[in-house]
Design a protein around this motif. Structure first.
Motif, PDB file in Angstrom:
ATOM      1  N   GLY A  71       0.785  -1.223   0.000  1.00 18.88           N
ATOM      2  CA  GLY A  71       0.000   0.000   0.000  1.00 18.88           C
ATOM      3  C   GLY A  71       0.819   1.275   0.000  1.00 18.88           C
ATOM      4  O   GLY A  71       1.982   1.317  -0.414  1.00 18.88           O
ATOM      5  N   GLU A  72       0.162   2.300   0.529  1.00 15.68           N
ATOM      6  CA  GLU A  72       0.686   3.659   0.519  1.00 15.68           C
ATOM      7  C   GLU A  72       2.100   3.780   1.079  1.00 15.68           C
ATOM      8  O   GLU A  72       2.954   4.466   0.513  1.00 15.68           O
ATOM      9  N   ILE A  73       2.356   3.094   2.203  1.00 17.55           N
ATOM     10  CA  ILE A  73       3.649   3.254   2.857  1.00 17.55           C
ATOM     11  C   ILE A  73       4.766   2.659   1.989  1.00 17.55           C
ATOM     12  O   ILE A  73       5.894   3.152   1.982  1.00 17.55           O
ATOM     13  N   VAL A  74       4.416   1.641   1.220  1.00 14.85           N
ATOM     14  CA  VAL A  74       5.422   1.008   0.364  1.00 14.85           C
ATOM     15  C   VAL A  74       5.750   1.924  -0.821  1.00 14.85           C
ATOM     16  O   VAL A  74       6.918   2.070  -1.193  1.00 14.85           O
ATOM     17  N   THR A  75       4.713   2.545  -1.368  1.00 13.61           N
ATOM     18  CA  THR A  75       4.936   3.497  -2.469  1.00 13.61           C
ATOM     19  C   THR A  75       5.845   4.629  -1.994  1.00 13.61           C
ATOM     20  O   THR A  75       6.769   5.049  -2.707  1.00 13.61           O
ATOM     21  N   HIS A  76       5.575   5.086  -0.773  1.00 12.93           N
ATOM     22  CA  HIS A  76       6.386   6.153  -0.200  1.00 12.93           C
ATOM     23  C   HIS A  76       7.839   5.690  -0.040  1.00 12.93           C
ATOM     24  O   HIS A  76       8.783   6.409  -0.385  1.00 12.93           O
ATOM     25  N   ALA A  77       8.001   4.470   0.449  1.00 16.53           N
ATOM     26  CA  ALA A  77       9.347   3.908   0.629  1.00 16.53           C
ATOM     27  C   ALA A  77      10.089   3.835  -0.704  1.00 16.53           C
ATOM     28  O   ALA A  77      11.293   4.123  -0.771  1.00 16.53           O
ATOM     29  N   ASP A  86      19.250   9.040  -6.277  1.00 11.38           N
ATOM     30  CA  ASP A  86      19.478  10.315  -6.964  1.00 11.38           C
ATOM     31  C   ASP A  86      20.334  11.269  -6.123  1.00 11.38           C
ATOM     32  O   ASP A  86      21.070  12.094  -6.659  1.00 11.38           O
ATOM     33  N   ASN A  87      20.214  11.138  -4.822  1.00  8.78           N
ATOM     34  CA  ASN A  87      20.795  12.128  -3.920  1.00  8.78           C
ATOM     35  C   ASN A  87      21.322  11.454  -2.647  1.00  8.78           C
ATOM     36  O   ASN A  87      20.736  11.605  -1.568  1.00  8.78           O
ATOM     37  N   PRO A  88      22.428  10.706  -2.770  1.00  9.56           N
ATOM     38  CA  PRO A  88      22.921   9.953  -1.603  1.00  9.56           C
ATOM     39  C   PRO A  88      23.216  10.887  -0.431  1.00  9.56           C
ATOM     40  O   PRO A  88      23.704  12.006  -0.628  1.00  9.56           O
ATOM     41  N   GLY A  89      22.869  10.418   0.745  1.00 13.49           N
ATOM     42  CA  GLY A  89      23.157  11.231   1.934  1.00 13.49           C
ATOM     43  C   GLY A  89      22.058  12.217   2.276  1.00 13.49           C
ATOM     44  O   GLY A  89      22.137  12.924   3.294  1.00 13.49           O
ATOM     45  N   SER A  90      21.024  12.273   1.455  1.00 11.58           N
ATOM     46  CA  SER A  90      19.966  13.267   1.701  1.00 11.58           C
ATOM     47  C   SER A  90      18.953  12.824   2.749  1.00 11.58           C
ATOM     48  O   SER A  90      18.043  13.582   3.104  1.00 11.58           O
ATOM     49  N   LEU A  91      19.102  11.584   3.238  1.00 14.49           N
ATOM     50  CA  LEU A  91      18.162  11.066   4.235  1.00 14.49           C
ATOM     51  C   LEU A  91      18.947  10.552   5.450  1.00 14.49           C
ATOM     52  O   LEU A  91      20.141  10.243   5.324  1.00 14.49           O
ATOM     53  N   PRO A  92      18.271  10.429   6.598  1.00 11.05           N
ATOM     54  CA  PRO A  92      18.985   9.981   7.807  1.00 11.05           C
ATOM     55  C   PRO A  92      19.343   8.487   7.821  1.00 11.05           C
ATOM     56  O   PRO A  92      19.669   7.935   8.861  1.00 11.05           O
ATOM     57  N   PHE A  93      19.287   7.823   6.676  1.00  8.32           N
ATOM     58  CA  PHE A  93      19.649   6.415   6.598  1.00  8.32           C
ATOM     59  C   PHE A  93      20.183   6.140   5.193  1.00  8.32           C
ATOM     60  O   PHE A  93      19.975   6.929   4.261  1.00  8.32           O
ATOM     61  N   ASP A  94      20.884   4.991   5.088  1.00  5.33           N
ATOM     62  CA  ASP A  94      21.538   4.674   3.809  1.00  5.33           C
ATOM     63  C   ASP A  94      20.732   3.750   2.915  1.00  5.33           C
ATOM     64  O   ASP A  94      21.034   3.636   1.733  1.00  5.33           O
ATOM     65  N   GLU A 449      10.435   7.282   7.671  1.00  3.06           N
ATOM     66  CA  GLU A 449      11.144   8.522   7.318  1.00  3.06           C
ATOM     67  C   GLU A 449      12.402   8.727   8.144  1.00  3.06           C
ATOM     68  O   GLU A 449      13.335   9.388   7.696  1.00  3.06           O
ATOM     69  N   GLU A 450      12.439   8.149   9.329  1.00  2.00           N
ATOM     70  CA  GLU A 450      13.619   8.362  10.178  1.00  2.00           C
ATOM     71  C   GLU A 450      14.606   7.205  10.192  1.00  2.00           C
ATOM     72  O   GLU A 450      15.778   7.384  10.539  1.00  2.00           O
ATOM     73  N   THR A 451      14.139   6.014   9.797  1.00  3.89           N
ATOM     74  CA  THR A 451      15.050   4.869   9.859  1.00  3.89           C
ATOM     75  C   THR A 451      15.159   4.097   8.544  1.00  3.89           C
ATOM     76  O   THR A 451      16.035   3.258   8.393  1.00  3.89           O
ATOM     77  N   GLY A 452      14.232   4.313   7.617  1.00  6.30           N
ATOM     78  CA  GLY A 452      14.225   3.539   6.375  1.00  6.30           C
ATOM     79  C   GLY A 452      13.561   2.184   6.521  1.00  6.30           C
ATOM     80  O   GLY A 452      13.503   1.404   5.563  1.00  6.30           O
ATOM     81  N   ILE A 453      13.065   1.872   7.723  1.00  2.00           N
ATOM     82  CA  ILE A 453      12.419   0.572   7.939  1.00  2.00           C
ATOM     83  C   ILE A 453      10.949   0.656   7.517  1.00  2.00           C
ATOM     84  O   ILE A 453      10.230   1.565   7.924  1.00  2.00           O
ATOM     85  N   VAL A 454      10.522  -0.297   6.686  1.00  4.08           N
ATOM     86  CA  VAL A 454       9.152  -0.322   6.166  1.00  4.08           C
ATOM     87  C   VAL A 454       8.356  -1.426   6.842  1.00  4.08           C
ATOM     88  O   VAL A 454       8.680  -2.609   6.697  1.00  4.08           O
ATOM     89  N   VAL A 455       7.333  -1.027   7.592  1.00  6.43           N
ATOM     90  CA  VAL A 455       6.420  -2.010   8.178  1.00  6.43           C
ATOM     91  C   VAL A 455       5.010  -1.664   7.681  1.00  6.43           C
ATOM     92  O   VAL A 455       4.809  -0.614   7.069  1.00  6.43           O
ATOM     93  N   ASN A 489      15.086   1.127  18.340  1.00  4.19           N
ATOM     94  CA  ASN A 489      15.185   1.617  19.713  1.00  4.19           C
ATOM     95  C   ASN A 489      15.311   3.130  19.746  1.00  4.19           C
ATOM     96  O   ASN A 489      14.581   3.830  20.448  1.00  4.19           O
ATOM     97  N   GLU A 490      16.248   3.605  18.926  1.00 10.73           N
ATOM     98  CA  GLU A 490      16.529   5.043  18.895  1.00 10.73           C
ATOM     99  C   GLU A 490      15.287   5.817  18.448  1.00 10.73           C
ATOM    100  O   GLU A 490      14.889   6.809  19.059  1.00 10.73           O
ATOM    101  N   PHE A 491      14.692   5.343  17.383  1.00 15.11           N
ATOM    102  CA  PHE A 491      13.501   6.016  16.851  1.00 15.11           C
ATOM    103  C   PHE A 491      12.377   6.038  17.868  1.00 15.11           C
ATOM    104  O   PHE A 491      11.740   7.075  18.114  1.00 15.11           O
ATOM    105  N   HIS A 492      12.137   4.871  18.490  1.00 15.73           N
ATOM    106  CA  HIS A 492      10.993   4.760  19.382  1.00 15.73           C
ATOM    107  C   HIS A 492      11.134   5.665  20.601  1.00 15.73           C
ATOM    108  O   HIS A 492      10.171   6.321  21.023  1.00 15.73           O
ATOM    109  N   LYS A 493      12.357   5.714  21.105  1.00 18.05           N
ATOM    110  CA  LYS A 493      12.613   6.566  22.269  1.00 18.05           C
ATOM    111  C   LYS A 493      12.330   8.036  21.909  1.00 18.05           C
ATOM    112  O   LYS A 493      11.632   8.738  22.633  1.00 18.05           O
ATOM    113  N   LYS A 494      12.846   8.427  20.751  1.00 16.45           N
ATOM    114  CA  LYS A 494      12.604   9.799  20.293  1.00 16.45           C
ATOM    115  C   LYS A 494      11.118  10.076  20.131  1.00 16.45           C
ATOM    116  O   LYS A 494      10.625  11.141  20.509  1.00 16.45           O
TER     117      LYS A 494
END
Lengths: 501, 501
Positions: A71-77, A86-94, A449-455, A489-494
């Protein structure tokens, strides 16, 4: 594919139709997200004839058919993934880590060597006689290829087969089922389809005559069920699995939901049971299974047993028992209970999702190398390696989720998923409402958006109203799991810091 | 498969339900055979709950869904084939010759070597690096396999792909379409499905909202169309091809049928055109195609162009022009005309029916070896060998049918079939009625029982009422054709002698 056609249709139609379309957003009051019908008062009939296909004029059941796993979240990913290119380094994950879909080989799981050897040889039988082939392929894969070709009329693997699939391969599969269950299996009762999904669609098409026909489905469920019921014009009758008891299935809950449905004038045709469960991962006890069989027999329901994860069991205190075996051991034959069992080559330890069933592959899965075969040892090593790794990852991720504040996660006894429950602070729920998103979708989007992990948000599977979950696969390779756990862990705490108090 | 499920369901239900069922037989008054709904006054409700699935309680659209290509005569042929195995010499022939289905490889046609090399290598990429592989496979098949694997994320051919199919492969296919047509093709407009049949079903599912929605279909037609329209609850609106003019398609006939349908309150959604035709084998002229495009544009119909036989053209005075090319050369883009084109890996010179589409194979078919490639010459020889042989067989069988008394047969300009018309004597028609069979089914059954040749009665495809035909493939190997012609001649003469005067 069908589920995707609905999305693509919406997209293609939007590209060609110049009117702007407003789409009402998912309501929180239903037990899972629904897709509304659209109205376009600005479309007049003269304009309409230029566009024979609009969102207004396609089969509305196609619009109702949703499949959150893609669905939507996958399209976003995917957009973010392109952005990284297109723009390496532009996001907080690789990298994007796709934990949305039960697609093991896309995350590095290797196919079973013996299976691929046989497939290659039956694809190009010209090489079977050559000496170089002896040096490249195991002797038993060559032998198995010959055996299979002998079962195929004219050895023609490129020909249309019998409509149910090649007879000899169905006989092999029946023998495998018999060995699994200890009860005879009839090749004439076996239908080889292009994956389990078409088979699910076929049963829905067969059983659903109108909206007055209902199908009992577990909540949470694998959304192929809700999608296919919507597409074929029926009504989903939910029965809730009990999170507090490891996603337990109470027959009293089944009865109560059945009665409610009947009192509304619905004819309930079938009961869907997913065992091992998706997204919930629980494995039913035999007692429970016997109650379910008895229930279906008494109430005249077809038992649709989704057993595609039959080879994915991770805990020593549970075992897979097919509903076929359970029914027959109760003394019930086909005149007593109408049973459909779905198996697949996409799951287990073979993970051949892209092969779309495949008759030869299905016969290999149901009749793999045996003790004494040349390939048996390497096959066993591969198989056990994959299954034990899945079990370890299931446990590691389960523990990781349970260690997060406000998150509880039942263990995955089987299948390929964890379905943790997130107890979201009120502030987070309000923030979600402010942007018109379900709270679990809001959380999942932030996670992406903060970790690159898609659930996949729990609303895609259904959940008790007011509870929030997400489904995460256990499939990323073991060496990636520590990084995933850290990022999580880091994301959830934040997140909790931001939205608490 | 779906079409078969209806038959198997009937069979399975008959096995479990003890009431005897009487099935009304095909009526001659409709333009092709219909499947009636069954009534069983003897089934009471207490009995019914023991059998959750009966012919009375399944989706009646499944019962209406028929597919003569695998119908009654084929089942009968299979019984006779078993009889030959159990009791050799018990029939007036030694073998069954299946001329019912467009299944080239089942009758000895060999797959294209290069295609199978690439499939084997991508199935088992582990061998790509090995020296023995260089000795077993052509260099360009190894190169192509590497190229394809590079287009697949993680080189994982066993993974689920993008819902439309692997992007890189769609790009290859788009390039092939562009080369074929001389107009740009967009990979985002390409959907790779498990064969062309699921794609046909998807469009019917998308376009048909109720029985009030109609689809214009050629008569005679390939019964996937009538079956899928029935299954998805729509109405088939026939337009008759003109046998006297080589199965010509008159736009005036389209208009007239469209108007009649609309006057009955139907909304006609689309026009199906099969080019080259099945079962009729005609190839449309470009002028004709332009008229058809203009008609669809004016009337707001989706043009469903079944172009699966695009590489099967046998006559020098005809060429294949895709409707994509024709539309674009008229200056019409996607805002002007809604077009769907079906292509398949099952036909052409590749005949890979059993592969069910297959993304890699589709990319090979649309982008085969080119001049200069190592495999080009052998590939060309194989391709030309198959196509020229098909052309010869088409001509030989056409002449054979035309030489029979009371039989006329249009030439097969393309596809894989002949559709001769049999002018049956009144006595034969009465004999058929006496055993409750359509006259062409009666003829076809006699043909089977006396020669072992299996053809499909014309009623399975539709025909002008009062005319009788059968469809016969041109696929038996060339060395079998003389015997087929002899047996046919002998049978037909006997039949006419029996039923004349």
């Amino acid at each position: 594919m069908r589920k995707f056609v609905a999305c693509r249709t919406r997209h293609l139609i939007r590209r060609t139709v110049t009117c702007s379309l407003q789409r009402p957003l998912s309501s929180q009051s239903s037990y899972f997200s629904s897709s509304p019908v659209l109205n376009h008062p600005s479309m007049d009939s003269s304009h309409r004839s230029s566009f024979p296909v609009t969102l207004q004029t396609i089969n509305p059941k196609v619009l109702k058919c949703e499949y959150a796993v893609r669905g939507e979240i996958v399209t976003h990913a995917q957009r973010l993934q392109q952005q990284l290119l297109d723009n390496p380094g532009s996001l907080p994950f690789d990298e994007i880590l796709y934990c949305n879909i039960g697609n093991p080989q896309s995350l590095g799981q290797q196919p079973i060597t013996f299976f691929r050897e046989v497939l290659a040889l039956t694809d190009h039988p010209n090489i079977l006689d050559r000496s170089e082939t002896q040096g490249l392929f195991s002797a038993d894969s060559i032998e198995r290829a010959w055996q299979i070709l002998d079962q195929i009329p004219g050895k023609a693997t490129g020909a249309y087969s019998h409509s149910q699939g090649i007879k000899g391969l169905r006989e092999t599969i029946a023998a495998g089922i018999e060995e699994r269950d200890g009860f005879p299996a009839d090749p004439n009762d076996i239908f080889l389809t292009d994956g389990a999904s078409p088979a699910v669609h076929m049963m829905m098409q067969l059983l659903l005559r109108s909206e007055q026909d209902g199908i009992l489905c577990p909540i949470p469920q694998y959304p192929l069920y809700s999608a296919s019921i919507a597409l074929h014009g029926g009504t989903l009758v939910p029965y809730y699995l009990d999170e507090a008891t490891g996603w337990g299935l109470e027959v009293s809950a089944l009865k109560s939901q059945l009665e409610t449905a009947r009192s509304k004038g619905l004819t309930v045709r079938a009961l869907v049971v997913i065992n091992p469960g998706n997204p919930t991962g629980q494995v039913l006890s035999e007692d429970n299974q016997r109650e379910i069989v008895e229930f279906c027999k008494t109430e005249g329901l077809v038992l649709l047993a989704d057993e595609v994860y039959q080879e994915n069991i991770y805990v020593p205190d549970k075992k897979f028992h097919s509903f076929k075996k359970v029914s027959r051991s109760m003394g019930y034959g086909e005149k007593d209970i109408s049973l459909v069992s779905y198996q697949s080559v996409s799951k287990g330890y073979y993970g051949e999702c892209g092969k779309r069933g495949g008759q030869i592959l299905a016969s290999l899965v149901m009749c793999p190398p045996k003790v004494g075969d040349e390939s048996y040892e390497s096959y066993s090593l591969e198989k056990d390696g994959i299954l034990s790794s899945l079990a370890r990852r299931a446990k590691t991720l389960e523990d990781a989720f349970n260690s997060l504040e406000g998150v509880t996660c039942n263990r995955a006894e089987g299948a390929m998923y964890l379905f943790p429950r997130i107890h979201l602070p009120e502030k987070a729920i309000k923030a979600a409402e402010a942007v018109n998103k379900a709270p679990d979708a809001f959380y999942a989007l932030r996670l992406l958006e903060e970790t690159g992990i898609v659930v996949v948000p729990g609303s895609g599977f259904g959940q008790v109203p007011g509870t929030w979950h997400f489904r995460c696969t256990i499939l990323p390779q073991e060496d990636k799991i520590p990084a995933i756990v850290d990022r999580l862990n880091e994301f959830h705490k934040k997140f909790m810091d931001e939205f608490q108090g």
